[in-house]
Design a protein around this motif. Structure first.
Motif, short mmCIF file in Angstrom:
data_model
loop_
_atom_site.label_atom_id
_atom_site.label_comp_id
_atom_site.label_asym_id
_atom_site.label_seq_id
_atom_site.Cartn_x
_atom_site.Cartn_y
_atom_site.Cartn_z
N THR A 272 4.70 7.00 11.64
CA THR A 272 3.52 6.82 10.80
C THR A 272 2.36 7.63 11.36
OG1 THR A 272 4.22 4.59 10.19
CG2 THR A 272 1.90 5.12 9.89
N LYS A 273 1.77 8.46 10.52
CA LYS A 273 0.61 9.26 10.92
C LYS A 273 -0.67 8.45 10.80
CE LYS A 273 2.43 13.76 9.40
NZ LYS A 273 2.18 14.95 8.53
N TRP A 274 -0.80 7.71 9.71
CA TRP A 274 -1.97 6.86 9.51
C TRP A 274 -1.68 5.82 8.44
CZ3 TRP A 274 -3.19 7.35 4.45
CH2 TRP A 274 -3.09 8.59 3.82
N SER A 275 -2.52 4.80 8.42
CA SER A 275 -2.44 3.75 7.42
C SER A 275 -3.85 3.48 6.91
CB SER A 275 -1.84 2.48 8.03
OG SER A 275 -1.88 1.40 7.11
N TYR A 276 -3.97 3.33 5.58
CA TYR A 276 -5.29 3.08 4.99
C TYR A 276 -5.21 1.80 4.15
CZ TYR A 276 -9.64 3.76 2.42
OH TYR A 276 -10.88 3.58 1.89
N ASP A 277 -6.16 0.87 4.40
CA ASP A 277 -6.21 -0.39 3.66
C ASP A 277 -6.93 -0.16 2.34
OD1 ASP A 277 -6.38 -2.96 2.73
OD2 ASP A 277 -7.27 -3.80 4.54
N LEU A 278 -6.17 -0.25 1.24
CA LEU A 278 -6.74 0.00 -0.09
C LEU A 278 -7.55 -1.19 -0.60
CD1 LEU A 278 -3.57 1.59 -1.71
CD2 LEU A 278 -5.68 2.80 -1.13
N GLY A 279 -7.26 -2.38 -0.10
CA GLY A 279 -7.95 -3.57 -0.60
C GLY A 279 -7.27 -4.18 -1.82
N PHE A 280 -6.14 -3.61 -2.25
CA PHE A 280 -5.35 -4.15 -3.35
C PHE A 280 -3.92 -3.64 -3.18
CE2 PHE A 280 -7.12 -0.10 -4.78
CZ PHE A 280 -6.02 0.55 -5.32
N THR A 281 -2.98 -4.29 -3.87
CA THR A 281 -1.58 -3.90 -3.79
C THR A 281 -1.20 -3.11 -5.03
OG1 THR A 281 -1.02 -5.83 -2.45
CG2 THR A 281 0.80 -4.72 -3.59
N PRO A 282 -0.90 -1.82 -4.91
CA PRO A 282 -0.51 -1.03 -6.08
C PRO A 282 0.82 -1.50 -6.66
CG PRO A 282 -1.16 0.39 -4.25
CD PRO A 282 -1.00 -1.00 -3.70
N LEU A 283 0.90 -1.52 -7.98
CA LEU A 283 2.15 -1.86 -8.67
C LEU A 283 2.80 -0.59 -9.22
CD1 LEU A 283 1.14 -5.13 -10.55
CD2 LEU A 283 2.59 -4.91 -8.52
N GLY A 284 2.77 0.45 -8.45
CA GLY A 284 3.35 1.72 -8.87
C GLY A 284 3.06 2.76 -7.80
N SER A 285 3.43 4.00 -8.08
CA SER A 285 3.37 5.06 -7.09
C SER A 285 2.07 5.84 -7.16
CB SER A 285 4.56 6.00 -7.28
OG SER A 285 5.75 5.29 -7.08
N SER A 286 1.81 6.58 -6.09
CA SER A 286 0.60 7.40 -6.01
C SER A 286 0.85 8.76 -6.64
CB SER A 286 0.19 7.60 -4.55
OG SER A 286 -0.09 6.36 -3.93
N SER A 287 -0.20 9.31 -7.25
CA SER A 287 -0.17 10.68 -7.74
C SER A 287 -0.68 11.59 -6.62
CB SER A 287 -1.04 10.82 -8.98
OG SER A 287 -1.14 12.17 -9.39
N VAL A 288 0.11 12.62 -6.26
CA VAL A 288 -0.24 13.50 -5.15
C VAL A 288 -0.24 14.93 -5.66
CG1 VAL A 288 0.35 14.27 -2.82
CG2 VAL A 288 0.84 11.90 -3.52
N SER A 289 -1.42 15.56 -5.73
CA SER A 289 -1.55 16.90 -6.28
C SER A 289 -1.15 17.96 -5.26
CB SER A 289 -2.98 17.15 -6.75
OG SER A 289 -3.85 17.24 -5.63
N ALA A 290 -0.97 19.19 -5.74
CA ALA A 290 -0.58 20.29 -4.87
C ALA A 290 -1.65 20.58 -3.82
CB ALA A 290 -0.30 21.54 -5.70
N ASP A 291 -2.92 20.28 -4.14
CA ASP A 291 -3.98 20.51 -3.15
C ASP A 291 -4.27 19.26 -2.32
OD1 ASP A 291 -5.32 18.92 -4.94
OD2 ASP A 291 -6.99 20.29 -5.27
N GLY A 292 -3.41 18.23 -2.42
CA GLY A 292 -3.49 17.11 -1.50
C GLY A 292 -4.33 15.93 -1.92
#
Length: 429
Positions: free
Chosen positions: A301-321
């Motif tokens: 694990t490089k890092w972990s970030y607390d979003l404050g909510f639990t996502p019910l699906g996946s993240s969108s990750v663009s080519a520029d990050g």
């Protein structure tokens, strides 16, 4: 000479190329999360002036995305109510192209579509392929129900069932390219001869939330160039779910091997892993509200970030990050950037309740579904936003839509498609 020319054309049409452009429907949304990386992005320039084109009820609940061929043909699966549970519609007007009856497990499997508009979709105990007219091309039996599949770099179909069986099938014939690989410990029938065989549909109702009853709840992310792929697994008796890194090695003696397993997902995960554009980092969320960045080579694990909510699906990750997590109960809209050893907030919209799954298009344009209005049963609206700032560009109410939407897909002409969990399909143009 005529026969030779015809034969050459036929052979060229039947050949499976080695690049994504040969395999995938360029310009469509060919897999659950658009591509092998599960990026939830499109190279199409996104429209900033959408309006409702059409909607139609499917007739039963929908748990996964709609997929879209390069031609604009739509495909969606539903929970079976005794009738059809695989549907195809025309993008232009919503007219039904065909429907087919599969096992009830098909509701957990998003069809994937290749450049010839052949689709590949799982159901209870099998992987199936249909042509664009709904005619069955082949069916291959397996253990469990395949969660949405992926294409490998050599043009085959990578499938992982909710019970942990990993398979690679030929797109043309359905033949196995490698022996089945199991992510779960094998049952010990010598110690317990009366141990029952797990039903093919076991645990599917828990896959939506990614909890322990569904060992493999999500779609694998694959780097077609290297054959490395990544999947979430909750093994029998384990205290927490794992992110697992594997490799499909193609060639004369293709194999599947496990590279590492990291027990980093407390409570499981409702999020399919997503790969960075360079394939070096895997992003995944756990069911305790954390977004994690994991080294694809080592599983650390490089890092972990607390979003404050639990996502019910996946993240969108663009080519520029730019990383935009999915919505969920009490979720807001937020975008982050990976700085290497931590995540930094690019922008945040605390004024919005996100009830959908984000998708990014070219032209710095994003889409997701948000709550519109107040009260106990508010409307849903498709939000068009600027991905550089998070600012609202447009917002269109989805007529009579309630609850949550289960995916956002972008069509070859910039159409935006989303199904609701209760079973209605909305198309904006």
């Amino acid at each position: 000479m005529v026969l030779l020319a015809v034969s050459t054309l036929v052979l060229a049409a039947c050949g499976a190329g080695d690049s994504d452009s040969d395999i995938l429907s360029a310009g469509g949304w060919p897999g659950m999360h658009s591509d092998g990386h599960n990026s939830d992005t499109s190279t199409v320039t996104g429209s900033r002036d959408l309006s409702m084109a059409w909607s139609r009820p499917i007739g039963s609940p929908v748990a996964t995305y709609a997929t879209i061929a390069a031609s604009g043909q739509l495909f969606v699966t539903t929970k079976s109510n005794g009738g059809c549970n695989l549907f195809s519609f025309q993008m232009d007007n919503g007219r039904k192209r065909f429907c087919a009856v599969l096992g009830p497990g098909a509701a957990a499997s998003t069809p994937i579509v290749d450049g010839a508009t052949n689709i590949y979709v799982g159901d209870d105990g099998g992987m199936n392929s249909f042509n664009e007219h709904g005619q069955l091309r082949w069916r291959t039996q397996l253990v469990g129900t395949p969660i949405s599949a992926q294409f490998t770099g050599d043009g085959n179909v990578l499938s992982v069932s909710q019970l942990g069986e990993v398979d690679v099938f030929s797109r043309q014939t359905g033949d196995r390219i490698v022996p089945p690989f199991s992510l779960m410990p094998p049952p010990d029938y010598l110690a317990d001869p009366n141990l029952p065989v797990a039903p093919d549909g076991q645990g599917l109702n828990e896959c939506f939330a990614g909890t322990a009853g569904c060992p493999v709840a999500n779609t694998p992310a694959i780097d077609p160039a290297t054959g490395k792929f990544f999947i979430t697994v909750w093994r029998t008796g384990a205290a927490t779910a794992s992110l697992v890194g594997l490799t499909y090695t193609r060639g004369d003696n293709p194999t599947i091997t496990q590279n590492w397993s990291s027990d980093i997902l407390p409570g499981g995960s409702a999020s399919s892993p997503s790969l960075s554009h360079d394939g070096k980092t895997v992003y995944v969320t756990d069911n305790q509200g954390h977004l994690l960045a994991v080294d694809a080579a080592s599983g650390k694990t490089k890092w972990s970030y607390d979003l404050g909510f639990t996502p019910l699906g996946s993240s969108s990750v663009s080519a520029d990050g730019l990383i935009i997590p999915s919505g969920g109960k009490d979720a807001h809209l937020i975008a982050l950037r990976d700085t290497g050893d931590k995540a930094e907030v690019a922008w945040e919209r605390m004024d919005l309740v996100q009830l959908g799954v984000p998708a990014q298009a070219a032209g710095s344009t994003g889409y997701t579904v948000v709550r519109s209005g107040a009260g106990d049963n508010p409307d849903l609206a498709m939000l068009t936003f600027d991905t550089t700032s998070g600012a609202t560009v447009d917002q269109d109410v989805l007529p009579d839509a309630k609850g949550f939407t289960v995916g956002t897909s972008i069509g070859p002409k910039g159409e935006v498609v989303t199904p609701t969990l209760i079973g209605e399909l909305f198309v904006l143009k």
